[in-house]
Write a protein that holds these residues in place. Structure first.
Motif, PDB file in Angstrom:
ATOM      1  N   LYS A 176       1.147  -1.019  -0.389  1.00 22.82           N
ATOM      2  CA  LYS A 176      -0.275   0.056   0.206  1.00 22.82           C
ATOM      3  C   LYS A 176       0.844   1.471  -0.099  1.00 22.82           C
ATOM      4  O   LYS A 176       0.448   2.016  -0.815  1.00 22.82           O
ATOM      5  CB  LYS A 176      -1.008   0.242   0.895  1.00 22.82           C
ATOM      6  N   ARG A 177       1.793   1.621   1.085  1.00 24.71           N
ATOM      7  CA  ARG A 177       2.723   2.607   1.095  1.00 24.71           C
ATOM      8  C   ARG A 177       3.940   2.553   1.554  1.00 24.71           C
ATOM      9  O   ARG A 177       4.061   1.145   1.857  1.00 24.71           O
ATOM     10  CB  ARG A 177       1.502   2.981   2.205  1.00 24.71           C
ATOM     11  N   VAL A 178       5.659   2.535   0.783  1.00 22.32           N
ATOM     12  CA  VAL A 178       6.555   3.151   1.562  1.00 22.32           C
ATOM     13  C   VAL A 178       7.054   3.926   1.658  1.00 22.32           C
ATOM     14  O   VAL A 178       6.856   5.135   1.207  1.00 22.32           O
ATOM     15  CB  VAL A 178       7.171   2.092   0.167  1.00 22.32           C
ATOM     16  N   PRO A 229       6.766   9.467   2.303  1.00 22.43           N
ATOM     17  CA  PRO A 229       6.517   7.823   1.936  1.00 22.43           C
ATOM     18  C   PRO A 229       5.642   8.670   0.672  1.00 22.43           C
ATOM     19  O   PRO A 229       5.236   8.969  -0.073  1.00 22.43           O
ATOM     20  CB  PRO A 229       5.689   7.827   3.259  1.00 22.43           C
ATOM     21  N   VAL A 230       5.462   6.732  -0.241  1.00 23.77           N
ATOM     22  CA  VAL A 230       4.702   6.881  -1.120  1.00 23.77           C
ATOM     23  C   VAL A 230       3.764   6.034  -1.281  1.00 23.77           C
ATOM     24  O   VAL A 230       4.226   5.094  -0.778  1.00 23.77           O
ATOM     25  CB  VAL A 230       6.533   6.705  -2.675  1.00 23.77           C
ATOM     26  N   GLU A 231       2.493   5.985  -1.974  1.00 18.74           N
ATOM     27  CA  GLU A 231       1.031   5.616  -1.345  1.00 18.74           C
ATOM     28  C   GLU A 231       1.351   4.594  -3.216  1.00 18.74           C
ATOM     29  O   GLU A 231       1.696   5.867  -4.365  1.00 18.74           O
ATOM     30  CB  GLU A 231       0.051   6.175  -1.733  1.00 18.74           C
ATOM     31  N   LEU A 232       1.399   3.793  -3.375  1.00 21.04           N
ATOM     32  CA  LEU A 232       0.963   3.284  -4.837  1.00 21.04           C
ATOM     33  C   LEU A 232      -0.914   3.298  -4.842  1.00 21.04           C
ATOM     34  O   LEU A 232      -1.421   3.548  -4.453  1.00 21.04           O
ATOM     35  CB  LEU A 232       0.824   1.467  -4.468  1.00 21.04           C
ATOM     36  N   PRO A 233      -0.890   3.390  -6.274  1.00 25.96           N
ATOM     37  CA  PRO A 233       0.030   2.911  -7.850  1.00 25.96           C
ATOM     38  C   PRO A 233       1.096   4.001  -8.003  1.00 25.96           C
ATOM     39  O   PRO A 233       0.683   5.465  -7.395  1.00 25.96           O
ATOM     40  CB  PRO A 233      -0.991   2.280  -9.033  1.00 25.96           C
ATOM     41  N   VAL A 234       2.165   3.435  -8.673  1.00 28.00           N
ATOM     42  CA  VAL A 234       3.159   4.251  -9.430  1.00 28.00           C
ATOM     43  C   VAL A 234       2.500   4.864 -10.912  1.00 28.00           C
ATOM     44  O   VAL A 234       2.531   3.934 -11.210  1.00 28.00           O
ATOM     45  CB  VAL A 234       4.439   3.664  -9.161  1.00 28.00           C
ATOM     46  N   ASP A 235       3.252   5.487 -11.532  1.00 35.61           N
ATOM     47  CA  ASP A 235       2.857   5.580 -12.726  1.00 35.61           C
ATOM     48  C   ASP A 235       3.554   4.958 -13.586  1.00 35.61           C
ATOM     49  O   ASP A 235       4.775   4.113 -12.952  1.00 35.61           O
ATOM     50  CB  ASP A 235       3.145   7.550 -12.652  1.00 35.61           C
ATOM     51  N   GLU A 236       3.035   4.534 -14.706  1.00 30.37           N
ATOM     52  CA  GLU A 236       3.471   3.693 -15.709  1.00 30.37           C
ATOM     53  C   GLU A 236       4.834   3.380 -16.388  1.00 30.37           C
ATOM     54  O   GLU A 236       5.759   2.747 -16.666  1.00 30.37           O
ATOM     55  CB  GLU A 236       2.346   3.623 -16.627  1.00 30.37           C
ATOM     56  N   ASP A 237       5.124   5.560 -16.246  1.00 33.29           N
ATOM     57  CA  ASP A 237       6.348   5.843 -17.156  1.00 33.29           C
ATOM     58  C   ASP A 237       7.784   5.937 -15.879  1.00 33.29           C
ATOM     59  O   ASP A 237       8.588   6.313 -16.073  1.00 33.29           O
ATOM     60  CB  ASP A 237       6.742   7.256 -17.540  1.00 33.29           C
ATOM     61  N   LEU A 293       5.380 -13.177 -16.047  1.00 34.02           N
ATOM     62  CA  LEU A 293       5.624 -11.861 -16.201  1.00 34.02           C
ATOM     63  C   LEU A 293       5.111 -11.015 -15.700  1.00 34.02           C
ATOM     64  O   LEU A 293       5.300 -10.311 -14.485  1.00 34.02           O
ATOM     65  CB  LEU A 293       5.494 -11.521 -17.586  1.00 34.02           C
ATOM     66  N   ALA A 294       3.831 -10.991 -15.985  1.00 35.76           N
ATOM     67  CA  ALA A 294       1.851 -10.167 -15.742  1.00 35.76           C
ATOM     68  C   ALA A 294       2.536 -10.482 -13.771  1.00 35.76           C
ATOM     69  O   ALA A 294       2.310  -9.774 -12.920  1.00 35.76           O
ATOM     70  CB  ALA A 294       1.252 -10.435 -15.296  1.00 35.76           C
ATOM     71  N   SER A 295       3.016 -11.224 -12.942  1.00 34.09           N
ATOM     72  CA  SER A 295       3.632 -11.647 -11.597  1.00 34.09           C
ATOM     73  C   SER A 295       3.604 -10.649 -10.945  1.00 34.09           C
ATOM     74  O   SER A 295       4.540 -10.405 -10.302  1.00 34.09           O
ATOM     75  CB  SER A 295       3.096 -13.097 -11.166  1.00 34.09           C
ATOM     76  N   VAL A 296       4.926 -10.200 -11.372  1.00 30.79           N
ATOM     77  CA  VAL A 296       5.702  -9.644 -11.547  1.00 30.79           C
ATOM     78  C   VAL A 296       5.635  -8.121 -11.183  1.00 30.79           C
ATOM     79  O   VAL A 296       6.779  -7.382 -10.846  1.00 30.79           O
ATOM     80  CB  VAL A 296       7.452  -9.616 -11.902  1.00 30.79           C
ATOM     81  N   LEU A 297       5.114  -7.565 -11.746  1.00 30.13           N
ATOM     82  CA  LEU A 297       4.750  -6.415 -12.212  1.00 30.13           C
ATOM     83  C   LEU A 297       4.838  -5.635 -10.623  1.00 30.13           C
ATOM     84  O   LEU A 297       4.913  -5.084 -10.217  1.00 30.13           O
ATOM     85  CB  LEU A 297       3.288  -6.191 -12.790  1.00 30.13           C
ATOM     86  N   PRO A 298       3.592  -6.129  -9.105  1.00 27.40           N
ATOM     87  CA  PRO A 298       3.810  -5.875  -8.180  1.00 27.40           C
ATOM     88  C   PRO A 298       5.499  -5.340  -7.717  1.00 27.40           C
ATOM     89  O   PRO A 298       5.153  -4.358  -7.014  1.00 27.40           O
ATOM     90  CB  PRO A 298       3.107  -6.600  -7.751  1.00 27.40           C
ATOM     91  N   THR A 299       6.040  -6.407  -8.146  1.00 26.02           N
ATOM     92  CA  THR A 299       7.429  -6.654  -7.327  1.00 26.02           C
ATOM     93  C   THR A 299       8.011  -4.851  -8.119  1.00 26.02           C
ATOM     94  O   THR A 299       8.877  -4.264  -7.110  1.00 26.02           O
ATOM     95  CB  THR A 299       7.882  -7.563  -8.218  1.00 26.02           C
ATOM     96  N   LEU A 300       7.901  -4.664  -9.439  1.00 25.30           N
ATOM     97  CA  LEU A 300       8.769  -3.311  -9.752  1.00 25.30           C
ATOM     98  C   LEU A 300       8.561  -2.593  -9.309  1.00 25.30           C
ATOM     99  O   LEU A 300       8.899  -1.471  -9.259  1.00 25.30           O
ATOM    100  CB  LEU A 300       8.918  -3.979 -11.220  1.00 25.30           C
ATOM    101  N   GLU A 301       6.695  -2.832  -8.779  1.00 28.38           N
ATOM    102  CA  GLU A 301       6.069  -1.009  -8.887  1.00 28.38           C
ATOM    103  C   GLU A 301       6.684  -0.325  -7.904  1.00 28.38           C
ATOM    104  O   GLU A 301       6.761   0.273  -7.593  1.00 28.38           O
ATOM    105  CB  GLU A 301       4.252  -1.283  -8.860  1.00 28.38           C
ATOM    106  N   TRP A 302       6.930  -1.895  -6.530  1.00 33.35           N
ATOM    107  CA  TRP A 302       7.041  -1.425  -5.178  1.00 33.35           C
ATOM    108  C   TRP A 302       8.274  -0.962  -5.192  1.00 33.35           C
ATOM    109  O   TRP A 302       8.663   0.416  -4.613  1.00 33.35           O
ATOM    110  CB  TRP A 302       7.258  -2.713  -4.347  1.00 33.35           C
ATOM    111  N   ALA A 303       9.615  -1.526  -5.652  1.00 34.94           N
ATOM    112  CA  ALA A 303      11.184  -1.436  -5.901  1.00 34.94           C
ATOM    113  C   ALA A 303      10.883   0.487  -6.685  1.00 34.94           C
ATOM    114  O   ALA A 303      11.381   1.131  -6.015  1.00 34.94           O
ATOM    115  CB  ALA A 303      11.722  -1.907  -7.032  1.00 34.94           C
ATOM    116  N   LEU A 304       9.631   0.441  -7.415  1.00 35.79           N
ATOM    117  CA  LEU A 304       9.746   2.181  -8.302  1.00 35.79           C
ATOM    118  C   LEU A 304       9.147   2.469  -7.312  1.00 35.79           C
ATOM    119  O   LEU A 304      10.365   4.196  -6.912  1.00 35.79           O
ATOM    120  CB  LEU A 304       9.355   2.750  -9.430  1.00 35.79           C
ATOM    121  N   ALA A 305       8.353   2.527  -6.473  1.00 38.49           N
ATOM    122  CA  ALA A 305       8.117   2.978  -5.568  1.00 38.49           C
ATOM    123  C   ALA A 305       8.990   3.719  -4.198  1.00 38.49           C
ATOM    124  O   ALA A 305       8.801   4.610  -3.678  1.00 38.49           O
ATOM    125  CB  ALA A 305       6.404   2.581  -4.506  1.00 38.49           C
TER     126      ALA A 305
END
Ligand SMILES: NC(=O)c1ccc[n+]([C@@H]2O[C@H](COP(=O)([O-])OP(=O)(O)OC[C@H]3O[C@@H](n4cnc5c(N)ncnc54)[C@H](O)[C@@H]3O)[C@@H](O)[C@H]2O)c1
Length: 355
Positions: A198-200, A343-351, A321-333
């Motif tokens: 949710k948030r990091v 602190p950053v709330e998810l989601p993050v921008d696709e770009d 592949l799609a199952s790894v999207l949340p991992t990349l999103e967390w790392a980006l956050a």
């Protein structure tokens, strides 16, 4: 090549490629057919050592009808190009982690693979560990009760020479940095067990590698959607490096994995199978704590044979592949939080990218 085996081609013959080659050569259902690399000498030496054909370009390797799967083993910022070309040629892909540099790249890769009717799997081999599968099953069965904590500690070491070995290893824009490179495996495990996030709130530092422009240390505090919280500590600055730890605590149980060993497995509702689960893991298994080549190939073999099975059965790979999207999103956050000091709330921008 015997008819019953599925043919594989390796794109990239650097540090991780021998692990794929050994896994393929040890398999009864998969076969190493060819490899390609941008550095001719490296490619020639690899082809001679592992007894496969060499192709100077990806395009020529893609034209080989014996090859059904391309394992994408190039530096992280080059995965996207390799994957898009391979799937356009009708090849299945097994992609080393992290699969791409942005969520948009990953979404495009996933869409292209579905459109082409090919499988796209990711090499995050730690998900195959029996200890992790046991934790995941117990979470899903509700054995932990309400999940309270899900933590990861990766106190590893990489030398200055490791970061100098290839230019891309010292550059964030090429996909390096402890968060997106080494820790990605274990962030993936935590999100696989306790996600979505949710948030990091994250802090990043370079503690011991002044020669490179990236973080060698990550500290983060995470809130998961399910209400659990988590601490992440990941570093390549801590000599000599110790086994990673994944710790999960709920109101009714605690599980701790160290390396791949189940170190603690304790529930209020003890079951007969728990005694055996406590013996999961291999004492002394090399899991990368002290050096990048400090690894075995058996977990890679599991994912290679799983890809063969997916192709034959028409099902999905174990790590789609799609199952790894949340991992990349967390790392980006995490990168965003460390950069903006907030602190950053998810989601993050696709770009969003991290560099
Ligand atoms: N699963 C794991 O445990 C694990 C461990 C180490 C590395 N990796 C991943 O494997 C991938 C490769 O890492 P590495 O350490 O082997 O890197 P590396 O730099 O040692 O090897 C990459 C190879 O790709 C080649 N290459 C670069 N551009 C190319 C191109 N356009 N066409 C063909 N070849 C090209 C390079 O010449 C090099 O030989 C990365 O994604 C990394 O994160 C995974």
């Amino acid at each position: 090549m015997s008819d019953s085996r599925i043919g594989f081609g390796l794109l990239g013959t650097g540090l991780i490629a021998p692990f794929h080659a050994k896994a393929l050569n040890a398999s009864d259902v998969a076969e190493l057919v060819a490899a390609s690399d941008a550095v001719p000498d490296r490619l020639a030496a690899f082809a001679a050592e592992f007894g496969c054909q060499s192709y100077a370009t990806l395009d020529s390797m893609l034209a080989d009808p014996r090859i059904q799967v391309i394992n994408v083993l190039t530096p992280n910022h080059l995965h996207f190009d390799g994957v898009m070309k391979a799937v356009a040629a009708g090849k299945h892909v097994l992609i080393e982690k992290p699969p791409a540099m942005s969520l948009r790249e990953m979404i495009q890769m996933d869409a292209a693979s579905w459109k082409a009717g090919v499988k796209a799997g990711v090499v995050l081999q730690c998900r195959t560990r029996k200890s992790i599968q046991a934790m995941r099953d117990a979470i899903r069965e509700g054995r932990f009760g309400k999940l309270l904590h899900a933590d990861m500690y990766m106190k590893w070491f990489r030398s200055a020479e490791y970061y100098r070995m290839d230019v891309w290893r010292g550059q964030r824009r090429s996909g390096s940095g402890v968060t997106i490179a080494q820790a990605f495996h274990y962030l993936d495990l935590l999100q696989y067990l306790a996600g979505p996030v949710k948030r990091v709130e994250a802090r990043m530092k370079n503690l011991a590698h002044p020669g490179v422009e990236l973080e060698d240390t990550l500290l983060a505090f995470t809130e998961f959607e399910n209400g659990a919280q988590g601490v992440v500590q990941a570093s390549t600055a801590l000599w000599p490096g110790t086994d990673i730890r994944i710790e999960v605590n709920g109101e009714n149980g605690t599980a701790v994995m160290s390396g791949d060993r189940m170190e603690t497995w304790k529930f209020r509702d003890e079951r007969p199978e728990d005694e055996q689960i406590r013996r999961y893991g291999t004492a002394g298994l090399s899991t990368g704590a002290t050096g990048a080549a400090d690894l075995g190939f058996k977990e890679h073999q599991v994912l290679i044979e799983d890809m063969v099975n997916a192709i034959r059965s028409g099902g999905e790979p174990f790590i789609p592949l799609a199952s790894v999207l949340p991992t990349l999103e967390w790392a980006l956050a995490m990168y965003q939080s460390a950069k903006d000091n907030t602190p950053v709330e998810l989601p993050v921008d696709e770009d969003r990218v991290w560099y």
